[in-house]
Design an enzyme around this catalytic site. Sequence first.
Site, short mmCIF file in Angstrom:
data_model
loop_
_atom_site.label_atom_id
_atom_site.label_comp_id
_atom_site.label_asym_id
_atom_site.label_seq_id
_atom_site.Cartn_x
_atom_site.Cartn_y
_atom_site.Cartn_z
N GLU A 56 0.83 -1.21 0.00
CA GLU A 56 0.00 0.00 0.00
C GLU A 56 0.87 1.26 0.00
O GLU A 56 0.54 2.25 -0.67
CB GLU A 56 -0.90 0.03 1.25
N CYS A 87 -2.49 -3.41 7.18
CA CYS A 87 -1.99 -3.27 8.55
C CYS A 87 -2.39 -1.89 9.09
O CYS A 87 -2.81 -1.00 8.35
CB CYS A 87 -0.48 -3.47 8.59
N CYS A 90 -0.73 1.03 7.48
CA CYS A 90 -1.22 1.32 6.12
C CYS A 90 -2.62 1.93 6.14
O CYS A 90 -2.94 2.75 5.28
CB CYS A 90 -1.17 0.08 5.24
N1 THU Z 1 2.35 -6.39 4.13
C1 THU Z 1 1.87 -5.53 3.18
O1 THU Z 1 2.47 -5.35 2.13
N2 THU Z 1 0.71 -4.88 3.45
C2 THU Z 1 -0.03 -5.04 4.58
O2 THU Z 1 -1.03 -4.33 4.78
C3 THU Z 1 0.33 -6.07 5.54
C4 THU Z 1 1.70 -6.62 5.40
C5 THU Z 1 3.60 -7.10 3.86
C6 THU Z 1 4.75 -6.62 4.69
C7 THU Z 1 5.67 -7.82 4.69
O3 THU Z 1 6.51 -7.76 3.55
C8 THU Z 1 4.72 -9.00 4.53
O4 THU Z 1 3.48 -8.47 4.15
C9 THU Z 1 4.55 -9.84 5.77
O5 THU Z 1 4.21 -9.06 6.85
#
Ligand code: THU
Length: 131
Positions: A56, A87, A90
Amino acid sequence: MNIKEELLRLATFAMNNAYAPYSKYFVGATIYSVEGKFYYSCNVENVSFPCGTCAEAGAISSMISNGDKKISAILITSSGKELVYPCGACLQRIQEFATDDTLIYLANNNEIIKTYFLKDLLPQQFSPKEF
Ligand code: THU
């Protein structure tokens, strides 16, 4: 062109290019801006774990770099068995460039499974008027 299909197509493309050698969890995100363009990215991890970035964050960076200002919708997909919810960090990043109607689509490999307003996932927002 169907906007939702294009969001999923681009997010899947980005997800397949994710750099996630540590978690092996591939994420792709596409924004459809209020201005009417698509911006997409993937997660990019780092051996120094906190330096990694979420999908994101990359999509937002691309949107801002290209001069657009607001997120109409953002679709997120992942390689995981379960839907990926953005998360907390984000959600806050999305909030910075959201409108009252910004939509968050959560998708698996094939289709959008859930649709939320940002305010559903982040109901009490840190967005003080004095800043
Ligand atoms: N991750 C994302 O790209 N976006 C999110 O909203 C949650 C987590 C990625 C970060 C990391 O590279 C992987 O997912 C595992 O946490």
